[in-house]
Design a protein around this motif. Structure first.
Motif, PDB file in Angstrom:
ATOM      1  N   ILE A 114       0.741  -1.222  -0.176  1.00  0.00           N
ATOM      2  CA  ILE A 114       0.185  -0.034  -0.201  1.00  0.00           C
ATOM      3  C   ILE A 114       0.481   1.252  -0.476  1.00  0.00           C
ATOM      4  O   ILE A 114       0.605   2.554  -0.704  1.00  0.00           O
ATOM      5  N   LEU A 121      -1.657   1.722  -4.239  1.00  0.00           N
ATOM      6  CA  LEU A 121      -1.814   3.687  -3.435  1.00  0.00           C
ATOM      7  C   LEU A 121      -3.063   3.853  -4.597  1.00  0.00           C
ATOM      8  O   LEU A 121      -4.094   4.014  -3.706  1.00  0.00           O
ATOM      9  N   PHE A 124      -6.667   2.192  -4.394  1.00  0.00           N
ATOM     10  CA  PHE A 124      -7.032   2.398  -2.546  1.00  0.00           C
ATOM     11  C   PHE A 124      -7.514   3.123  -2.368  1.00  0.00           C
ATOM     12  O   PHE A 124      -8.588   3.720  -2.078  1.00  0.00           O
ATOM     13  N   ALA A 125      -7.164   4.632  -2.736  1.00  0.00           N
ATOM     14  CA  ALA A 125      -7.429   6.507  -2.596  1.00  0.00           C
ATOM     15  C   ALA A 125      -8.379   6.445  -2.600  1.00  0.00           C
ATOM     16  O   ALA A 125      -9.300   7.463  -2.570  1.00  0.00           O
ATOM     17  N   TYR A 131     -10.017   6.415   4.547  1.00  0.00           N
ATOM     18  CA  TYR A 131      -9.264   5.332   5.329  1.00  0.00           C
ATOM     19  C   TYR A 131      -8.054   5.718   5.858  1.00  0.00           C
ATOM     20  O   TYR A 131      -6.603   5.768   5.151  1.00  0.00           O
ATOM     21  N   HIS A 133      -4.865   4.426   7.115  1.00  0.00           N
ATOM     22  CA  HIS A 133      -3.662   3.446   7.977  1.00  0.00           C
ATOM     23  C   HIS A 133      -3.403   3.580   8.636  1.00  0.00           C
ATOM     24  O   HIS A 133      -2.539   4.221   9.634  1.00  0.00           O
ATOM     25  N   THR A 139      -4.054   9.371   5.965  1.00  0.00           N
ATOM     26  CA  THR A 139      -5.695   9.043   5.168  1.00  0.00           C
ATOM     27  C   THR A 139      -5.029   8.296   4.030  1.00  0.00           C
ATOM     28  O   THR A 139      -3.603   8.821   2.675  1.00  0.00           O
ATOM     29  N   LEU A 140      -5.760   7.993   2.981  1.00  0.00           N
ATOM     30  CA  LEU A 140      -5.247   6.768   1.821  1.00  0.00           C
ATOM     31  C   LEU A 140      -4.898   8.421   1.052  1.00  0.00           C
ATOM     32  O   LEU A 140      -3.781   8.063   0.274  1.00  0.00           O
ATOM     33  N   TRP A 144      -1.911   9.219  -0.773  1.00  0.00           N
ATOM     34  CA  TRP A 144      -1.660   9.483  -2.307  1.00  0.00           C
ATOM     35  C   TRP A 144      -0.738  10.381  -2.857  1.00  0.00           C
ATOM     36  O   TRP A 144       0.040  10.396  -3.747  1.00  0.00           O
TER      37      TRP A 144
END
Length: 172
Positions: A114, A121, A124-125, A131, A133, A139-140, A144
C-alpha cells in the motif's frame, strides 16, 4: 461484517482474468465495489505490463478464510501453485486490509505494498480516500498526495465490461 480491500492484478490475458476475478469475488463477498483499472509496468521483473485495480467488499469470514478463498480463486484461474514472487500472473489477488486489523503473519496486514506501489495506493485511495492506514495513521488521500507518482507511472484503462459499469469511484 468486516470491510476488506483486495488488490487485483493480471498481465496475462489481462481483461479476461480481471473480469473472471471480479465475478469470482462477487460470489464470495458482498457489497463489492471496484476502483479504476490502471495499466502499470511490471515491478521487480521484466514482463508484460499489468492491469491493476482494488476491490472493496464486505465479509463475515476470518482473515485466514479470506486469504484461503483468494488463493483458491487464483488457482482456479491458472495461477501455478509454485509461482515465483516476481513473475507474470493470470490473476493475482492480495488482501490489502481487513478493517483496521494489524497482523504480522501468516497474512501481513495492512499489506506493505500500500505504501510502496502506486498501482495499489492510487486505486485504494480512490475507493476510500478517508481510510486511515492503521500503521502510519494517515489517510489514503494524504498518502497518495505525498507519493512520487512519477516514479511508477499509471495509465487509466477504460474497459468495456461490467466491472466499470458497477464501479463507484471517487477520483483523488
Amino acid at each position: 461484517m468486516a470491510r476488506i480491500y483486495i488488490g487485483v492484478g493480471s498481465n496475462i490475458e489481462r481483461e479476461h482474468y480481471l473480469r473472471a476475478g471480479w465475478q469470482a469475488l462477487q460470489q464470495v463477498f458482498s457489497a463489492c465495489r471496484c476502483s479504476t483499472v490502471y495499466e502499470s509496468d511490471a515491478v521487480g521483473f521484466d514482463g508484460a505490463p499489468f492491469y491493476n485495480l482494488v476491490i472493496a467488499a464486505e465479509t463475515s469470514i476470518s482473515v485466514a478464510e479470506v486469504a484461503a478463498r483468494l488463493r483458491a480463486i487464483e488457482f482456479a484461474h491458472g495461477r501455478p501453485a509454485d509461482a515465483r514472487k516476481f513473475s507474470g500472473r493470470t490473476l493475482d489477488l492480495d488482501l490489502l486490509c481487513y478493517d483496521q486489523l494489524v497482523l504480522d503473519g501468516p497474512t501481513v496486514l495492512p499489506r506493505p505494498d500500500i505504501l510502496t506501489r502506486a498501482f495499489v495506493l492510487r486505486p485504494f485511495a480512490e475507493l476510500n480516500p478517508s481510510y486511515h492506514h492503521p500503521v502510519v495513521g494517515m489517510t489514503l488521500a494524504h498518502l497518495w498526495q505525498r507519493y512520487d507518482a512519477a516514479s511508477q507511472p499509471l495509465t487509466p484503462v477504460q474497459l468495456d465490461w461490467a466491472i466499470q459499469a458497477e464501479s463507484e469511484v471517487i477520483h483523488v
